[in-house]
Design an enzyme around this catalytic site. Structure first.
Site, PDB file in Angstrom:
ATOM      1  N   ASP A  15       1.093  -1.154  -0.283  1.00 45.14           N
ATOM      2  CA  ASP A  15      -0.392  -0.126  -0.130  1.00 45.14           C
ATOM      3  C   ASP A  15       0.908   1.089   0.050  1.00 45.14           C
ATOM      4  O   ASP A  15       1.593   1.002   0.612  1.00 45.14           O
ATOM      5  CB  ASP A  15      -0.872   0.439   0.967  1.00 45.14           C
ATOM      6  CG  ASP A  15      -2.086  -0.846   1.179  1.00 45.14           C
ATOM      7  OD1 ASP A  15      -1.952  -1.995   0.010  1.00 45.14           O
ATOM      8  OD2 ASP A  15      -2.738  -1.487   2.522  1.00 45.14           O
ATOM      9  N   GLY A  41      -3.150  -5.178   0.363  1.00 45.05           N
ATOM     10  CA  GLY A  41      -3.949  -6.337  -0.302  1.00 45.05           C
ATOM     11  C   GLY A  41      -5.277  -6.814   0.748  1.00 45.05           C
ATOM     12  O   GLY A  41      -4.694  -7.470   1.992  1.00 45.05           O
ATOM     13  N   GLY A 224     -23.637   0.951  11.351  1.00 47.43           N
ATOM     14  CA  GLY A 224     -23.411  -1.106  11.674  1.00 47.43           C
ATOM     15  C   GLY A 224     -23.553  -1.639  10.285  1.00 47.43           C
ATOM     16  O   GLY A 224     -23.215  -1.308   9.081  1.00 47.43           O
ATOM     17  N   ASP A 251     -11.617  -5.316   5.350  1.00 46.27           N
ATOM     18  CA  ASP A 251     -10.694  -6.483   5.868  1.00 46.27           C
ATOM     19  C   ASP A 251     -10.428  -6.715   6.529  1.00 46.27           C
ATOM     20  O   ASP A 251     -10.786  -8.269   6.806  1.00 46.27           O
ATOM     21  CB  ASP A 251      -9.425  -6.907   5.052  1.00 46.27           C
ATOM     22  CG  ASP A 251      -9.911  -6.231   3.964  1.00 46.27           C
ATOM     23  OD1 ASP A 251     -10.371  -6.016   2.656  1.00 46.27           O
ATOM     24  OD2 ASP A 251      -8.952  -5.567   3.571  1.00 46.27           O
TER      25      ASP A 251
END
Length: 300
Positions: A15, A41, A224, A251
């Site tokens: 990143d 990633g 939420g 993620d």
């Protein structure tokens, strides 16, 4: 008996992050802060997030034989991820170019690099790894054909979790295996296409479930999340925090949800835990560096 609580099959990127006062419009140049390079990633992020929480985690991915690849391997191993399934070579390591504005929102452009060389044959070669894993999680920063092969290689009783990011149409074979399909608002709209006739996220969840997944989770940021299965739709509240950087928070949510589901938690309970994990992550800079331990989540 499973050797792994979670196997992540997916991408590993470096990143490259720049803070900006505002994200540029088309044709515009803006000045930003110093460049920061972080391991990232969606696949590697999920693996690190799960391992930090205490899950026995492995990653099937591909990186380049370069400095970015070594950065990723070091980060994975430091978090406790089993990297035996991380293949090296074939192309440079994938790179994500990320701008972050003062509110913590980000824009991301990904150069897949080695991620695009993670092919179906690699999944078949890693068949024992799939069979040894209670839950298998994937995303779409790798070829769709590779994800299809993951579904075909699942062991009896194995659970498949998919975050279709970046979103694209999914074959019925993949949709039918998802338990759950995890989407944000943008991904939900893309997957529904012309069927997205409502502005109500609860309707999106029901419409997506009708496409074939066993369950669906729609994440709504500060609002939420929604959990939808055959019993109906359940709203899971968010946790109020001061967001600094949202990079990789989705993620972390997905990894925590997958691990909790594999551990026997109900869908709403697992989503509530995942929301707490994501809430901690957005209060810190970076992706993998921001992921909390189970103790930190418990303190929240």
């Amino acid at each position: 008996m499973y050797d792994y609580d979670l196997l992540v099959v997916g991408s590993a990127n470096a990143d490259l992050v720049i803070d900006v006062e505002r994200r540029p419009a088309a044709g515009e140049t803006v000045l930003g802060g110093d460049l920061a390079v972080h391991p990232g990633g969606k696949g590697a992020n999920q693996a690190v997030a799960a391992a930090r929480l205490g899950a026995r985690t492995a990653l099937l991915a591909r990186v380049g034989d370069d400095g970015h690849g070594r950065l990723l391997l070091d980060s994975l191993r430091a978090a406790g991820v089993d990297t035996a399934g991380v293949l090296v070579g074939g192309a440079p390591t994938g790179v994500a170019l990320i701008t972050v504005d003062p509110s913590g929102d980000n824009s991301i452009v990904v150069s897949p690099g080695a991620n695009s060389r993670l092919v179906a044959a690699d999944v078949r070669d890693a068949g024992k790894l799939l069979l040894a894993s209670r839950v298998v999680s994937a995303q779409l920063e790798i070829p769709l054909e590779t994800v299809v092969e993951v579904v075909r290689g699942l062991g009896p009783g194995g659970r498949f979790v998919l975050n279709p990011s970046p979103p694209r149409p999914l074959p019925s074979e993949v949709l039918a295996a998802c338990d759950p399909l995890i989407v944000n608002e943008h991904e939900a709209r893309v997957l529904l296409g012309d069927a997205c006739v409502s502005a109500d996220p609860e309707d999106w969840a029901r419409l997506l479930l009708a496409e074939g997944p066993r369950s669906v989770v729609v994440t709504l940021g500060a609002e939420g999340a929604l959990v939808c299965d055959g019993s109906g739709v359940t709203r899971v509240p968010s946790v109020a925090v001061d967001a600094v950087d949202t990079t990789g928070a989705g993620d972390a949510f997905t990894a925590a949800l997958a691990w909790q589901l594999g551990s026997g938690a109900g869908p709403a309970e697992a989503a509530a835990y995942a929301a707490r994990v994501g809430a901690v992550a957005v209060t810190r800079r970076g992706a993998q560096e921001s992921y909390p331990t189970a103790e930190e989540v418990g303190a929240l």
